[in-house]
Motif scaffolding. Sequence first.
Motif, PDB file in Angstrom:
ATOM      1  N   THR A 102      10.934  10.459  26.244  1.00  0.00           N
ATOM      2  CA  THR A 102      10.230  10.329  24.968  1.00  0.00           C
ATOM      3  C   THR A 102      10.841  11.257  23.927  1.00  0.00           C
ATOM      4  O   THR A 102      11.376  12.316  24.251  1.00  0.00           O
ATOM      5  CB  THR A 102       8.734  10.680  25.113  1.00  0.00           C
ATOM      6  N   TYR A 103      10.754  10.837  22.665  1.00  0.00           N
ATOM      7  CA  TYR A 103      11.160  11.682  21.548  1.00  0.00           C
ATOM      8  C   TYR A 103      10.271  11.344  20.361  1.00  0.00           C
ATOM      9  O   TYR A 103      10.216  10.205  19.914  1.00  0.00           O
ATOM     10  CB  TYR A 103      12.623  11.457  21.173  1.00  0.00           C
ATOM     11  N   VAL A 104       9.564  12.362  19.865  1.00  0.00           N
ATOM     12  CA  VAL A 104       8.694  12.190  18.712  1.00  0.00           C
ATOM     13  C   VAL A 104       9.029  13.293  17.721  1.00  0.00           C
ATOM     14  O   VAL A 104       9.041  14.470  18.073  1.00  0.00           O
ATOM     15  CB  VAL A 104       7.200  12.262  19.096  1.00  0.00           C
ATOM     16  N   GLU A 105       9.289  12.888  16.482  1.00  0.00           N
ATOM     17  CA  GLU A 105       9.685  13.818  15.437  1.00  0.00           C
ATOM     18  C   GLU A 105       8.866  13.528  14.188  1.00  0.00           C
ATOM     19  O   GLU A 105       8.760  12.385  13.757  1.00  0.00           O
ATOM     20  CB  GLU A 105      11.178  13.666  15.156  1.00  0.00           C
ATOM     21  N   THR A 106       8.266  14.571  13.610  1.00  0.00           N
ATOM     22  CA  THR A 106       7.530  14.423  12.357  1.00  0.00           C
ATOM     23  C   THR A 106       8.489  14.607  11.191  1.00  0.00           C
ATOM     24  O   THR A 106       9.149  15.643  11.075  1.00  0.00           O
ATOM     25  CB  THR A 106       6.398  15.454  12.265  1.00  0.00           C
ATOM     26  N   ASP A 107       8.576  13.606  10.337  1.00  0.00           N
ATOM     27  CA  ASP A 107       9.507  13.651   9.218  1.00  0.00           C
ATOM     28  C   ASP A 107       9.080  14.702   8.205  1.00  0.00           C
ATOM     29  O   ASP A 107       7.931  14.711   7.740  1.00  0.00           O
ATOM     30  CB  ASP A 107       9.591  12.291   8.523  1.00  0.00           C
ATOM     31  N   GLY A 108      10.007  15.569   7.858  1.00  0.00           N
ATOM     32  CA  GLY A 108       9.749  16.559   6.825  1.00  0.00           C
ATOM     33  C   GLY A 108      10.197  16.062   5.464  1.00  0.00           C
ATOM     34  O   GLY A 108      10.954  15.091   5.343  1.00  0.00           O
ATOM     35  N   GLU A 109       9.729  16.728   4.430  1.00  0.00           N
ATOM     36  CA  GLU A 109      10.106  16.359   3.067  1.00  0.00           C
ATOM     37  C   GLU A 109      11.606  16.559   2.858  1.00  0.00           C
ATOM     38  O   GLU A 109      12.195  17.503   3.378  1.00  0.00           O
ATOM     39  CB  GLU A 109       9.333  17.237   2.074  1.00  0.00           C
ATOM     40  N   ILE A 110      12.220  15.665   2.087  1.00  0.00           N
ATOM     41  CA  ILE A 110      13.641  15.792   1.765  1.00  0.00           C
ATOM     42  C   ILE A 110      13.786  16.718   0.563  1.00  0.00           C
ATOM     43  O   ILE A 110      13.162  16.521  -0.477  1.00  0.00           O
ATOM     44  CB  ILE A 110      14.268  14.421   1.462  1.00  0.00           C
ATOM     45  N   HIS A 111      14.603  17.759   0.703  1.00  0.00           N
ATOM     46  CA  HIS A 111      14.837  18.723  -0.369  1.00  0.00           C
ATOM     47  C   HIS A 111      16.204  18.451  -0.998  1.00  0.00           C
ATOM     48  O   HIS A 111      17.209  18.359  -0.288  1.00  0.00           O
ATOM     49  CB  HIS A 111      14.784  20.149   0.175  1.00  0.00           C
ATOM     50  N   ARG A 139      26.122  18.145 -12.220  1.00  0.00           N
ATOM     51  CA  ARG A 139      26.502  16.806 -11.770  1.00  0.00           C
ATOM     52  C   ARG A 139      26.860  16.830 -10.285  1.00  0.00           C
ATOM     53  O   ARG A 139      27.530  17.734  -9.803  1.00  0.00           O
ATOM     54  CB  ARG A 139      27.694  16.297 -12.585  1.00  0.00           C
ATOM     55  N   HIS A 140      26.406  15.814  -9.573  1.00  0.00           N
ATOM     56  CA  HIS A 140      26.689  15.628  -8.160  1.00  0.00           C
ATOM     57  C   HIS A 140      26.212  16.840  -7.335  1.00  0.00           C
ATOM     58  O   HIS A 140      26.877  17.284  -6.397  1.00  0.00           O
ATOM     59  CB  HIS A 140      28.193  15.403  -7.941  1.00  0.00           C
ATOM     60  N   ALA A 141      25.055  17.377  -7.704  1.00  0.00           N
ATOM     61  CA  ALA A 141      24.491  18.506  -6.954  1.00  0.00           C
ATOM     62  C   ALA A 141      24.190  18.071  -5.519  1.00  0.00           C
ATOM     63  O   ALA A 141      23.599  17.016  -5.293  1.00  0.00           O
ATOM     64  CB  ALA A 141      23.226  19.000  -7.638  1.00  0.00           C
ATOM     65  N   SER A 142      24.595  18.885  -4.557  1.00  0.00           N
ATOM     66  CA  SER A 142      24.504  18.508  -3.147  1.00  0.00           C
ATOM     67  C   SER A 142      24.024  19.683  -2.301  1.00  0.00           C
ATOM     68  O   SER A 142      24.234  20.851  -2.649  1.00  0.00           O
ATOM     69  CB  SER A 142      25.869  18.033  -2.630  1.00  0.00           C
ATOM     70  N   MET A 143      23.410  19.342  -1.175  1.00  0.00           N
ATOM     71  CA  MET A 143      22.998  20.335  -0.182  1.00  0.00           C
ATOM     72  C   MET A 143      22.895  19.614   1.153  1.00  0.00           C
ATOM     73  O   MET A 143      22.251  18.560   1.235  1.00  0.00           O
ATOM     74  CB  MET A 143      21.658  20.955  -0.584  1.00  0.00           C
ATOM     75  N   HIS A 144      23.532  20.133   2.217  1.00  0.00           N
ATOM     76  CA  HIS A 144      23.502  19.377   3.468  1.00  0.00           C
ATOM     77  C   HIS A 144      23.437  20.240   4.728  1.00  0.00           C
ATOM     78  O   HIS A 144      23.772  19.774   5.823  1.00  0.00           O
ATOM     79  CB  HIS A 144      24.686  18.412   3.521  1.00  0.00           C
ATOM     80  N   HIS A 145      22.947  21.481   4.592  1.00  0.00           N
ATOM     81  CA  HIS A 145      22.841  22.328   5.783  1.00  0.00           C
ATOM     82  C   HIS A 145      21.765  23.387   5.565  1.00  0.00           C
ATOM     83  O   HIS A 145      21.587  23.884   4.442  1.00  0.00           O
ATOM     84  CB  HIS A 145      24.184  23.001   6.074  1.00  0.00           C
ATOM     85  N   TRP A 146      21.076  23.746   6.680  1.00  0.00           N
ATOM     86  CA  TRP A 146      19.980  24.723   6.610  1.00  0.00           C
ATOM     87  C   TRP A 146      19.822  25.376   7.974  1.00  0.00           C
ATOM     88  O   TRP A 146      19.773  24.683   8.991  1.00  0.00           O
ATOM     89  CB  TRP A 146      18.686  23.997   6.213  1.00  0.00           C
TER      90      TRP A 146
END
Length: 531
Positions: free
Chosen positions: A492-501, A509-516
């Motif tokens: 089984t795998y259950v994941e609660t979706d978090g808000e996208i930041h 222009r083309h502001a990006s973020m892809h790691h935390w």
Amino acid sequence: MKTYRVGLLVDGYEQPGWMHEMVDWLIHSQDFDISALLVMDGPGAEKPPRLGVKALFGTLSRFESRMLPAKQRQMLSCGDMRQRMPSASVPVLPLEVGDKGQDAVAALGLDLVITLGASRATRTQMRGWARLGVWQLSYSDIAVSTSRYAGFWEVFQRQDHTTVKLWRVGPAPEQDELLDQRSFNTEVFWLKNQARAFSLGNFMVYDALQALARARQSEPAPEMQIMSGPRRADPVEWDSAAYIARQAWLISDLIVRRIMKRNIRWRIGMFPSSRQQAVVSEAMVLQPPKGRFFADPFVYTHDKKPYIFFEDYDFTSRKGTISVATYSDGAFRLLGTALNLPYHLSFPYIFEHDGVTYMVPETCGNRSIELWKCTEFPLKWELDVTLMTNISAVDTIIFKHGEYWWLLTNIDRTDGQSHCDELFAFFSDSPRSTEWTPHACNPIVRNPMRARNAGIVVSPSGEVIRCAQYQGFCHYGKGVSLNRIEELTPSTYVETDGEIHYANFLSKRHASMHHWHHQGGHTVFDFAYME
């Protein structure tokens, strides 16, 4: 002896390569036997395109096909389906459009019929064809029965994702059963997007068939989210002309960016908190020198001091290494290179086990997942063990949860086309194991909005937050979501979706973020914008 007898329904003998790939998969499967090729004959309900539409889209197809990789050109090139059949004994049954032919197909004793491409058979005609019914793929929400313009509207409308659906055909449209629905990041060009759609559709069928063979066909698919839009009409001449104009503008913009050497450069931010809102007011920034970018940071606390391991990418060599920096007295200090190999490196995930510090960098360029052991912190490392070989995987994380060690990674099953669409899980008794058992529901996430790993946060109590990338149209790293893993077992795998930041704090222009990533009271992230 194979368990299931499968019939393939096509609308003619000459069909594209993605259908031939389906035949090859069935031939090599252990559970499914191709028992018939059903070929519709005669005019169908689907109207042929008008002459003007056919001419414009024909010209567009010939132009875009020249930009496709050889693999994708092969997927769209046609060949005789009869030559792909496993043996001459497989019956080829011509059928007429209309409520005829039920008895001839029923007499074959098929367990399942899979419709490939446009189906001109009526629902009444298909009733009783097979014990498990008729499966059918649909693309772009144009209609369940068409694939001619698959992938066009998403590129035309600059949509972030393209969706493919697998149905079990019912007696009426409202009784169709949605078996699976998946999406991928929309490609820049129509035919490339179409090839991706056909490839994903094939994998959806393969996964559904394997689940059927494991007697799990009643289980819902992970990450099943209804993303249906209104039914779209087939494009007309104006749509083709408007598409060409839009693509010309996009290409010219890319050319100008290249001529002016306007790169999107990634930087690293850090603040002593796990709060998202602290980014603007508290973040300290690690700036890369000219000609390089810094990305994929992981923070690791050693002797009460934060050390940041990150991808150090050189635009000239077009290859990444793993570098290390520390932070003290209000400033970052670069310490040097921790890992430099003949192939590209990124995503240096760090964890500890039995008092030893380990790193799992992204080594997709070597088609491997490698575990490196620290021999002298923080700059000396040696290869401890290769966890997996002959695999196209990126952004691997390993952590202990429950009684197992878990390995979550993004595997590309389409010859290097994308690592952003599916997340796979494996488990073992040790993080140093070379034998990892696949999760029963692989891929456990089937949605490019949240599939690709972007870091991890593990609390002292064992709570796991899996950070994930959100990709946009022609926009890699549009945002990051923090998703809570609620349940993780071998089945089984259950994941609660978090808000996208999103990187709205940049106002560029083309502001990006892809790691935390958060560890030891420090949070690190990366961000980028057009220079």
